[in-house]
Scaffold this active site. Structure first.
Site: not given
Ligand code: GUN
Length: 294
Positions: A54, A98, A121
């Site tokens: 990412k 994450q 997200d």
């Protein structure tokens, strides 16, 4: 039967990046460089690779990114304190924590600490609530990437039977809501299968579009689909092998088995994975743009 069409996330993500270049330039003209803070707790090798992939893309596009690595014995309070600092740090328009987090932490408490305006997200309950109400703000990256792929390849969802296997908060559940919304892509009749589903094969065989997000390699074969079912494989699974790396990456779907039966399929790698990253970049740019309009 005609050959299955490959739904290439690699190709579509490149066109997404191309479309973002003028938006990035506009932001930079206004002295804003979109920035992402990535928080990685523990030393899960797969999570390390995901975060690296990412942030590499952010660097490639000339965006700002910083990865904050915390040890696996970090407490929930310490992580929340860090998030609170990132919430008020103007260099970061997006914050990504994450998942999975160490077992001792409560995901919900951690996600609640993220400022919803920086929640690129789309996992904060406020953003999931807006999505459920049909007025999404940040859409979780993998479901958003799948919608974009379907759109790009003109795969109709209106009135279709879509079966999703896997009810995670990250993929399956938001995907099921998005596809049932009165919008396009959407307007689908959605069935969400999970570990307690009975007679799953009967359900998946009724699918015009099957989306697998089980994380179990080989969990979908030609026995699970009908002729011409479109297959979206969300799985990114490591299986050990004799290669130099010691493992290879496979999806949930037994590709060689279904390829003769499906009309279109996402490869692994190169299918959904690159779309997830492209949507993370897009969401971060959206977050940066929203600071501009104030
Ligand atoms: N773990 C697996 N997928 C994701 C994702 O899209 N975002 C985050 N933050 N963690 C994940």
């Amino acid at each position: 039967m005609t050959e299955a069409q490959l739904l290439s996330g690699k190709t579509v993500s490149e066109s997404v990046y191309k479309s973002l270049i003028p938006r990035i330039s506009d932001l930079k003209e206004n002295s804003i460089t979109p920035g992402l803070a990535a928080v990685l707790v523990g030393d899960d090798p797969a999570s390390n690779v995901y975060v690296r992939n990412k942030t590499k893309r952010f660097e490639k596009l000339g965006l700002f990114t910083d990865t904050i690595k915390l040890s696996s014995d970090t407490t929930e309070d310490e992580l929340i304190k860090l998030i609170e600092q990132l919430n008020v740090d103007n260099r970061f328009h997006g914050i990504l924590v994450q998942l999975p987090l160490p077992k001792a932490m409560d995901n919900q408490n951690v996600l609640l600490a993220i400022n919803p305006k920086k929640d690129v997200d789309g996992f904060h309950p406020v953003n999931l609530g807006l999505l459920t109400a049909g007025t999404p703000s940040f859409i979780p990256c993998t479901p958003k990437g799948i919608l974009r792929l379907l759109e790009h390849y003109n795969i109709e969802t209106d009135g279709k039977n879509v079966v999703i296997v896997g009810r995670s908060n990250i993929v399956g559940r938001p995907m099921s809501i998005l596809l049932s919304l009165k919008r396009n892509p959407g307007n689908a009749t959605v069935t969400l299968c999970h570990t307690h589903t009975q007679n799953q094969k009967d359900i998946t065989r009724s699918a015009d579009i099957l989306i697998s997000a089980t994380g179990i390699p080989g969990s979908i074969s030609d026995q699970d689909i009908s002729n011409d079912t479109v297959v979206i494989d969300v799985g990114i699974n490591r299986v050990e092998d004799d290669s130099e790396k010691g493992y290879s990456i496979v999806g949930d779907v037994d590709y060689n088995s279904v390829i003769h039966k499906t009309s279109a399929i996402t490869p692994v790698p190169g299918g959904v994975g690159p779309m997830t990253i492209a949507m993370l970049v897009e969401n971060t740019i959206e977050a940066a743009e929203s600071t501009l309009s104030k």
